[in-house]
Design a protein around this motif. Sequence first.
Motif, mmCIF file in Angstrom:
data_model
loop_
_atom_site.group_PDB
_atom_site.id
_atom_site.type_symbol
_atom_site.label_atom_id
_atom_site.label_comp_id
_atom_site.label_asym_id
_atom_site.label_seq_id
_atom_site.Cartn_x
_atom_site.Cartn_y
_atom_site.Cartn_z
ATOM 1 N N GLN A 98 47.271 43.871 40.777
ATOM 2 C CA GLN A 98 48.225 43.181 41.647
ATOM 3 C C GLN A 98 48.760 44.110 42.727
ATOM 4 O OE1 GLN A 98 50.886 41.759 38.623
ATOM 5 N NE2 GLN A 98 49.965 39.725 38.544
ATOM 6 N N MET A 156 48.124 43.781 46.779
ATOM 7 C CA MET A 156 49.154 43.866 47.807
ATOM 8 C C MET A 156 48.681 44.749 48.956
ATOM 9 S SD MET A 156 52.857 45.768 47.557
ATOM 10 C CE MET A 156 51.976 47.321 47.417
ATOM 11 N N GLN A 193 64.432 40.200 49.170
ATOM 12 C CA GLN A 193 63.001 40.542 49.262
ATOM 13 C C GLN A 193 62.396 40.498 47.856
ATOM 14 O OE1 GLN A 193 63.182 44.349 51.208
ATOM 15 N NE2 GLN A 193 63.254 43.452 53.241
ATOM 16 N N ASP A 194 62.298 39.290 47.329
ATOM 17 C CA ASP A 194 61.867 39.119 45.937
ATOM 18 C C ASP A 194 60.441 39.591 45.713
ATOM 19 O OD1 ASP A 194 63.688 35.975 45.518
ATOM 20 O OD2 ASP A 194 64.332 38.075 45.555
ATOM 21 N N ARG A 195 59.566 39.332 46.695
ATOM 22 C CA ARG A 195 58.157 39.727 46.507
ATOM 23 C C ARG A 195 58.010 41.241 46.411
ATOM 24 N NH1 ARG A 195 53.115 38.095 50.525
ATOM 25 N NH2 ARG A 195 51.469 39.017 49.243
ATOM 26 N N GLN A 196 58.717 41.949 47.331
ATOM 27 C CA GLN A 196 58.650 43.411 47.276
ATOM 28 C C GLN A 196 59.291 43.934 45.992
ATOM 29 O OE1 GLN A 196 59.365 41.628 49.809
ATOM 30 N NE2 GLN A 196 58.146 42.266 51.597
ATOM 31 N N HIS A 239 56.820 43.815 43.261
ATOM 32 C CA HIS A 239 55.859 44.923 43.339
ATOM 33 C C HIS A 239 56.459 46.212 42.786
ATOM 34 C CE1 HIS A 239 52.957 42.487 45.259
ATOM 35 N NE2 HIS A 239 53.520 42.440 46.462
#
Length: 586
Positions: free
Chosen positions: A438, A442, A397-400, A403
Amino acid sequence: MQQRIFGTTRSQIFLGFSAAMLLVLALTFSLSYVSVSRVLERNAGLYAEEIAGQINGRLDAMLEQVDMLTLELVSDSRVQRLLWNEKLGRPATEQEQLGEIRPMLVHTASFSRLIRTIDLYSTRRALYPLGNGTLQEQVDEDWIRLADESSGRFVWIGQKPGEPDTLLGIRQIRLEKDDYKGGGYIVVAVSAALLDFVEGTVAQMEGSSVFILDQKDDILSSRQHAGMKVSGEELARPGGKLHVAGQTYAKVSLAEELTGWTVVVLLPQDKITEGVSVLQSALLAACAAGLVLFLLGAYVLSTLITGPLRKLTRVMRKARSGEFAPNPETYANREINDLNLTYNRMIDSLHTLIDEVYREQIVRMQSELRALHAQLDPHFLFNTLEAFYWQLIENGQDRQAAHVLRLADLFRYAIRREGERDFVPLEAELAHVANYLQLMEMRLGERLAWSLSLPEELKAVEVPKLLVQPIVENAVVHGLEKSIRPVRIRVEALRGPDGVAVVVRDDGAGMDADRLERVRSRLAGLRDAPGADAERSGIGLTHVHRMLRMYYGPEYGAEIASRPDQGTSVILKLPEPGKGKEEGRG
């Protein structure tokens, strides 16, 4: 001789009390007269509102039946199918109009004694009755447009042209197969007899009248006393008073939410205030009797006061020789006793002043200790976020994970560590703002768009830490979250003739002139009232403005401009790099 008589305490108290009593009685008479008059008018207004509320309640009960029946009709699968076919270019045959649509409309109308007819229209023609033409030929364009804007709710039009005993209503039919877009209309004709109950609404006050107005201020029904001639336009004018044929009436208006009609109740002003003359005589008699009694009481009271005053004066004179001892005696006179208690409290205050200062120091030390104990170990926070980051990376889960990393950077920047400098490069401050935006992007998705602009020559300019982010947060909270449309936030650093400026703009909800003036007043008043309370919406801006003035001087700070629904712009004014900063920034 005159000085001997009027120079004594007793005579001065007597004359002073007498003059004060005359003033009090005059004010009491005036205020009582005005207050009772207002109470009578207010009670009459409440009575009128009660009548209007009862009429609204009865209207709601009767018209809700029509609303429910028509709602069931427009949701009927047969109506939906016929209108969908019409929209696809497959018009209903005459057999379908007479054999299927007509029985369905007649059956629905039979459930209410108020409904006379129900007409069904597609967007192109009348489906029933046959040959009725288009809807635009039967109903004014304004009402059709209002039905379109009402999202399928029933709209009451008012009296049918040429038929005052008939009321019309219209409802747009939204097609389920077409994503609930408009596909037709039903027009309902209702008997105006449903308003006949107004004729029986008789106010108990003689000369009162009741009216029901439609959306165009035409009188639909009324109950008025003989001789009154008034138009709907006059009744619809704003204000609580109405003058008709030399008579003044108190007017109460109450809007009926279901239909948009207005109930107006008129009460004659002379009937409301006819009891005031009796009240006036009673007040005059009471004031005269009170004056006589007070003069007698003032004479006795002035005699009783002088004795205790002399005794108390002797006790207080002992303080001249340094004898700061309280006076334990209690006096029957309340004012003298209050004076003695005040003297005793003053003596007690002198003895306890040092103890109070000592206690304040203890409380301050305890507060500092509690604040120290309540601090969160930043290493624990960062280690926890780092564990979350690597767990998300392992799970793909690279995007999370990105964040979480931004959140860690946000906290690391915001938490001040011992020995850390108060100033940072403008590039670092705007990087912190980018992390925040950013994270907000999200959460808010397409509702938020943003951009940052920082010229190369301004990246190294040092600014107070956490200068820009509170202003950007205000733009998100008050500009975006209060707006129903997407909002763009722009942050831009500029070099001007007087120094450096950081501009934060949004095209969100903005603020009205009154609120903008209050915010500007708080900013302008910081020098005179640095501890003044502020609205929550201005805490961040106020803090930043105070910080800039503290570091750079009163000529720098924050400026704000805003317009409703057009957005807000905040300009942070800073000096040229290296000029005007406080020494020892730490």
